[in-house]
Design an enzyme around this catalytic site. Structure first.
Site, mmCIF file in Angstrom:
data_model
loop_
_atom_site.group_PDB
_atom_site.id
_atom_site.type_symbol
_atom_site.label_atom_id
_atom_site.label_comp_id
_atom_site.label_asym_id
_atom_site.label_seq_id
_atom_site.Cartn_x
_atom_site.Cartn_y
_atom_site.Cartn_z
ATOM 1 N N HIS A 155 0.832 -1.219 0.000
ATOM 2 C CA HIS A 155 0.000 0.000 0.000
ATOM 3 C C HIS A 155 0.865 1.266 0.000
ATOM 4 O O HIS A 155 0.446 2.315 0.504
ATOM 5 C CB HIS A 155 -0.947 0.041 1.202
ATOM 6 C CG HIS A 155 -1.676 -1.244 1.440
ATOM 7 N ND1 HIS A 155 -2.886 -1.535 0.868
ATOM 8 C CD2 HIS A 155 -1.327 -2.333 2.177
ATOM 9 C CE1 HIS A 155 -3.281 -2.745 1.257
ATOM 10 N NE2 HIS A 155 -2.346 -3.255 2.055
ATOM 11 N N SER A 276 14.579 22.190 -16.067
ATOM 12 C CA SER A 276 13.373 22.966 -16.320
ATOM 13 C C SER A 276 13.764 24.278 -16.978
ATOM 14 O O SER A 276 14.819 24.831 -16.696
ATOM 15 C CB SER A 276 12.662 23.236 -14.993
ATOM 16 O OG SER A 276 11.827 24.369 -15.104
ATOM 17 N N LYS A 282 15.710 22.413 -10.825
ATOM 18 C CA LYS A 282 15.077 21.135 -11.164
ATOM 19 C C LYS A 282 15.971 20.165 -11.926
ATOM 20 O O LYS A 282 16.755 20.542 -12.773
ATOM 21 C CB LYS A 282 13.831 21.398 -12.018
ATOM 22 C CG LYS A 282 12.754 22.132 -11.256
ATOM 23 C CD LYS A 282 11.874 21.189 -10.491
ATOM 24 C CE LYS A 282 10.740 20.769 -11.401
ATOM 25 N NZ LYS A 282 9.837 19.860 -10.729
ATOM 26 N N GLU A 289 9.649 8.896 -16.830
ATOM 27 C CA GLU A 289 8.251 9.290 -17.075
ATOM 28 C C GLU A 289 7.804 8.916 -18.488
ATOM 29 O O GLU A 289 6.679 8.455 -18.697
ATOM 30 C CB GLU A 289 8.079 10.797 -16.850
ATOM 31 C CG GLU A 289 8.167 11.166 -15.380
ATOM 32 C CD GLU A 289 8.214 12.687 -15.142
ATOM 33 O OE1 GLU A 289 8.203 13.076 -13.977
ATOM 34 O OE2 GLU A 289 8.280 13.463 -16.117
#
Ligand code: ARG
Length: 457
Positions: A155, A276, A282, A289
């Site tokens: 979980h 970024s 960043k 992804e």
């Protein structure tokens, strides 16, 4: 000019041509198409259907076409309908009359079924090598991380301590099953449709077993209608690719979580991260992804071909031309994902100290504290309750089980003794998990041995 122009009186409308053509995408089957034609004409000559001179002229012409396509000398021109027409028209242009004999006892229906099988078979070989490379990388990381402790989750909540080797070992199993699926598909699909003709075989005395053997098939297919109507192997391959993509996606998701500012279990190499345009601080896990994101189009291909096939009467229908773009795209996508993913995990840094600290701070040893009581005669259900009280106590004080004084343990149960600290230490918790398949080092070493011998078998 069309191959089938004979019975037609009107020129084809340009829109119709554009809608109908497949050369713009099936051109990538040129190698398989030529390989199939060489086998076909070799068989035709053996059976006395074409002469030796014609066979030699045809094979010479086909080899010339192959060489010229590969060198870029021969370009695919849009007036041709598909790769089969393109090669045949080119052959006739090169060698004249003899070229017109190639298509004897053959249809584009068995031809395209053959080309697609050969293509899928070749690509399965490449996919298999890529999965194998990933498995090798995983195995190396497993060997290096037998003592790298981390929380195991259920979980997405810390559950019990495991090791990084064990966690990676789970993916080893998944990708190994993926390889097994690729092998199964290759074995099941390896029958040759050539000679099925349009749908009902042919009246020429073809030796189908011979052409099948020339092309490395286990034998010919047994029903000519099924031969031209079957795309099961495409569906099976897309299903296996979907499962690979799903596994890569789950793993990517974990890496994205592990690489987050909150977790910091890993740091992706700069080469596999991007910045970024606005936020200078960043470093984003774009590759992970994208691997996760591309799963959608691979599933899409599977659903598309299943849907295309579901209403088709026997035998060949043009709908089946729709199998190509999506199959090519799914194969290309999964190959890219596999290669990038392997590169990404082999260059990623594991922050072992952070992983271990995280395992210590999340009561991942609570089950072991209960097991300690059970080993001292307390029934498990009671032990569960006792440790639950201890956890509550720790949560109130903001400490770990290991940080409690012995008196605090004993206040809840007098069964606890000094050796409780050793019993719930991370190392002991993992080491004692020595059932086959568990994270304990002894069990893991045995599993790694077995993984290695299966991988190199
Ligand atoms: N381009 C076609 C395909 O991909 C080749 C077979 C065409 N056969 C036919 N009878 N139109 O399916």
């Amino acid at each position: 000019m069309k191959l089938w122009g004979g019975r037609f009186t009107k020129e084809e409308n340009q829109l119709v041509h554009n809608f109908n053509e497949s050369l713009s995408f099936d051109r990538r089957l040129y190698r398989q198409d030529i390989e199939g034609s060489i086998a076909h004409v070799t068989m035709l000559e053996k059976q006395g259907v074409v002469s030796r001179e014609d066979r030699d002229a045809i094979i010479g012409g086909l080899r010339g076409i192959l060489a010229d396509i590969e060198s870029g000398k021969l370009e695919f021109t849009a007036e041709h309908e598909d790769i089969h027409s393109f090669v045949e028209a080119n052959l006739i242009e090169r060698i004249g009359e003899a070229g017109k004999r190639l298509h004897t006892g053959r249809s584009r229906n068995d031809q395209v079924a053959l080309d697609m099988k050969l293509y899928c078979r070749d690509e399965i070989g490449e996919l298999d090598s890529l999965v194998k490379e990933l498995l090798r990388t995983l195995l190396r990381l497993m060997e290096e991380n037998l003592d790298t402790y981390m929380p195991g989750f259920t979980h997405l909540q810390k559950a019990q301590p495991v090791t990084l080797a064990h966690h990676l070992g789970a993916y080893f199993e998944m990708f190994e099953r993926d390889r097994g699926r690729l092998h199964d598909i290759r074995r099941r699909m390896n029958t040759c449709p050539l000679g099925a003709g349009a749908l009902a075989g042919t009246t020429y005395p073809l030796d189908r077993g011979y052409s099948a053997a020339l092309l490395g098939f286990d034998g010919p297919t047994f029903n000519s209608m099924d031969s031209v109507a079957d795309r099961d192997y495409v569906i099976e391959l897309l299903s296996a690719l979907s499962t690979i993509a799903m596994h890569l996606s789950r793993f990517s998701e974990e890496i994205i979580i592990w690489n987050s500012n909150e977790y910091q279990f890993v740091e992706l190499d700069d080469a596999y991260s991007t910045g970024s345009s606005i936020m200078p601080q960043k470093k984003n896990p774009d590759i992970a992804e994208l691997v996760r994101g591309k799963t959608g189009r691979v599933y899409g291909a599977l659903v598309a071909i299943l849907t295309t096939m579901k209403g088709l009467p026997l035998a060949y229908n043009k709908d089946m031309q729709e199998d190509k773009e999506l199959t090519f795209d799914a194969i290309d996508t999964v190959k890219d994902c596999l290669a990038l993913f392997t590169g990404m995990i082999s260059t990623m840094t594991f922050h072992k100290d952070v992983m271990e600290a995280s395992a210590k701070n999340g009561f991942t040893n609570a089950t072991d504290a209960a097991d300690y009581l059970v080993n001292h005669g307390v029934p498990f259900r009671d032990a569960h309750g006792i440790v639950g009280q201890l956890v509550l106590h720790c949560l109130e004080k903001g400490i770990a089980l290991d940080d409690m004084a012995l008196e605090e343990f004993q206040a809840v149960s007098p069964v606890f003794e000094e050796d409780i600290y050793e019993a719930i230490s991370m190392k002991a918790c993992v080491k004692r998990r020595m059932t086959l398949g568990a994270p304990g080092q002894a069990a893991m070493k045995q599993v790694i041995e077995a993984c290695r011998s299966r991988l190199e078998a």
